[in-house]
Enzyme design. Structure first.
Site, PDB file in Angstrom:
ATOM      1  N   PRO A   9     -51.977   1.984  65.608  1.00 39.99           N
ATOM      2  CA  PRO A   9     -52.780   1.119  65.408  1.00 39.99           C
ATOM      3  C   PRO A   9     -52.943   0.147  66.547  1.00 39.99           C
ATOM      4  O   PRO A   9     -51.750  -0.450  66.873  1.00 39.99           O
ATOM      5  CB  PRO A   9     -52.735   0.509  64.037  1.00 39.99           C
ATOM      6  N   ASN A  10     -54.110  -0.265  66.892  1.00 35.58           N
ATOM      7  CA  ASN A  10     -54.355  -1.464  67.821  1.00 35.58           C
ATOM      8  C   ASN A  10     -54.018  -1.011  69.287  1.00 35.58           C
ATOM      9  O   ASN A  10     -54.333  -2.060  70.025  1.00 35.58           O
ATOM     10  CB  ASN A  10     -53.625  -2.719  67.165  1.00 35.58           C
ATOM     11  N   ARG A  17     -55.639  -7.312  73.757  1.00 32.47           N
ATOM     12  CA  ARG A  17     -54.874  -7.778  72.702  1.00 32.47           C
ATOM     13  C   ARG A  17     -53.455  -8.490  73.199  1.00 32.47           C
ATOM     14  O   ARG A  17     -52.976  -7.899  73.965  1.00 32.47           O
ATOM     15  CB  ARG A  17     -54.486  -6.767  71.734  1.00 32.47           C
ATOM     16  N   TYR A  22     -48.642  -7.373  75.626  1.00 31.84           N
ATOM     17  CA  TYR A  22     -48.761  -6.095  76.135  1.00 31.84           C
ATOM     18  C   TYR A  22     -49.380  -5.827  77.392  1.00 31.84           C
ATOM     19  O   TYR A  22     -49.772  -4.718  77.725  1.00 31.84           O
ATOM     20  CB  TYR A  22     -49.819  -5.498  75.091  1.00 31.84           C
ATOM     21  N   ASN A  71     -46.099   6.211  70.243  1.00 26.70           N
ATOM     22  CA  ASN A  71     -45.959   4.933  69.959  1.00 26.70           C
ATOM     23  C   ASN A  71     -46.762   4.683  68.546  1.00 26.70           C
ATOM     24  O   ASN A  71     -48.009   4.426  68.780  1.00 26.70           O
ATOM     25  CB  ASN A  71     -46.633   4.113  71.048  1.00 26.70           C
ATOM     26  N   ALA A  74     -47.278  -0.468  64.696  1.00 22.77           N
ATOM     27  CA  ALA A  74     -46.829  -1.356  63.396  1.00 22.77           C
ATOM     28  C   ALA A  74     -46.321  -0.199  62.470  1.00 22.77           C
ATOM     29  O   ALA A  74     -45.591  -0.584  61.502  1.00 22.77           O
ATOM     30  CB  ALA A  74     -48.080  -2.064  62.865  1.00 22.77           C
ATOM     31  N   GLU A  95     -39.748   8.152  70.799  1.00 24.47           N
ATOM     32  CA  GLU A  95     -40.464   6.904  70.379  1.00 24.47           C
ATOM     33  C   GLU A  95     -40.496   5.866  71.621  1.00 24.47           C
ATOM     34  O   GLU A  95     -39.464   5.736  72.197  1.00 24.47           O
ATOM     35  CB  GLU A  95     -39.413   6.379  69.111  1.00 24.47           C
ATOM     36  N   HIS A  97     -42.092   1.963  72.664  1.00 20.77           N
ATOM     37  CA  HIS A  97     -42.560   0.864  72.421  1.00 20.77           C
ATOM     38  C   HIS A  97     -42.810   0.036  73.737  1.00 20.77           C
ATOM     39  O   HIS A  97     -41.979  -0.011  74.659  1.00 20.77           O
ATOM     40  CB  HIS A  97     -41.794  -0.011  71.378  1.00 20.77           C
ATOM     41  N   ARG A 104     -38.583  -9.494  68.639  1.00 24.30           N
ATOM     42  CA  ARG A 104     -39.687  -9.823  67.925  1.00 24.30           C
ATOM     43  C   ARG A 104     -39.343 -10.079  66.614  1.00 24.30           C
ATOM     44  O   ARG A 104     -38.075 -10.252  66.121  1.00 24.30           O
ATOM     45  CB  ARG A 104     -40.792  -8.692  68.167  1.00 24.30           C
TER      46      ARG A 104
END
Length: 138
Positions: A9-10, A17, A22, A71, A74, A95, A97, A104
Site C-alpha cells: 500500500p501507498n 508521498r 521516500y 515491500n 504498512a 523483505e 523497505h 521510525r
C-alpha cells in the site's frame, strides 16, 4: 533468473508521498532503471493497496519464480496473512523497505514478514531493491 517485485500500500505514490522519507522518484521510473541495470534478469513488478491481492500474488508466483522481493509497506507490521503466505510458498522472499523502519515509529519495528523471509534489507532508499536483486545473483 525470474524475479518479481511486489509492493504494498501507498508505494504507488512514490515520488509524491513524503519525499523527505521516500525520495522524489516514482517506482515505475526506478523499475526501468532496475531493468537496465540487470538486463539478464527477468524482472516483473506488481503493486496493490489491497492485502488479499498481495497474498494472492505471492501464492501465484511462489512456486515458479526464482525470487520475490516484497515491500509489504504498512502491511509488514499488521498482516499475519501476508506473513503466512511468505512462509507457505517455496520461492525465497527478500523483505525490503526504503526507509529504516527501526528509526521510525515503534509499531514499525515489528515485522510479520521477517520470520519467513530469506533476508531483510532496509534503509537504503530505492537502492534496497538493487541490493535484494544482487542477493539472488550472488
Amino acid at each position: 533468473m525470474k524475479l518479481i517485485i511486489i509492493n504494498g500500500p501507498n508505494l504507488n505514490l512514490l515520488g509524491k508521498r513524503e519525499p523527505e522519507v521516500y525520495g522524489s522518484t516514482t517506482f515505475e521510473d526506478y523499475f526501468k532503471t532496475l531493468q537496465q541495470k540487470f538486463p539478464d534478469v527477468e524482472l516483473e513488478y506488481y503493486q496493490s493497496n489491497i492485502e488479499g491481492e498481495l497474498i494472492g500474488k505471492i501464492q501465484e508466483v511462489g512456486f515458479d519464480y526464482d525470487g520475490i522481493i516484497l515491500n509489504a509497506a504498512a502491511y509488514t507490521h499488521t498482516s499475519v496473512g501476508i506473513g503466512d503466505a511468505v512462509k507457505a510458498v517455496e520461492t525465497p522472499v527478500i523483505e525490503v523497505h526504503i526507509s529504516n523502519t527501526h528509526q521510525r515509529e515503534e509499531y514499525r519495528h515489528v515485522s510479520f514478514i521477517s520470520p519467513g523471509a530469506k533476508g531483510v534489507i532496509l534503509g537504503f532508499g530505492l537502492q534496497s531493491y538493487d541490493l535484494a536483486i544482487q542477493s539472488f545473483l550472488g
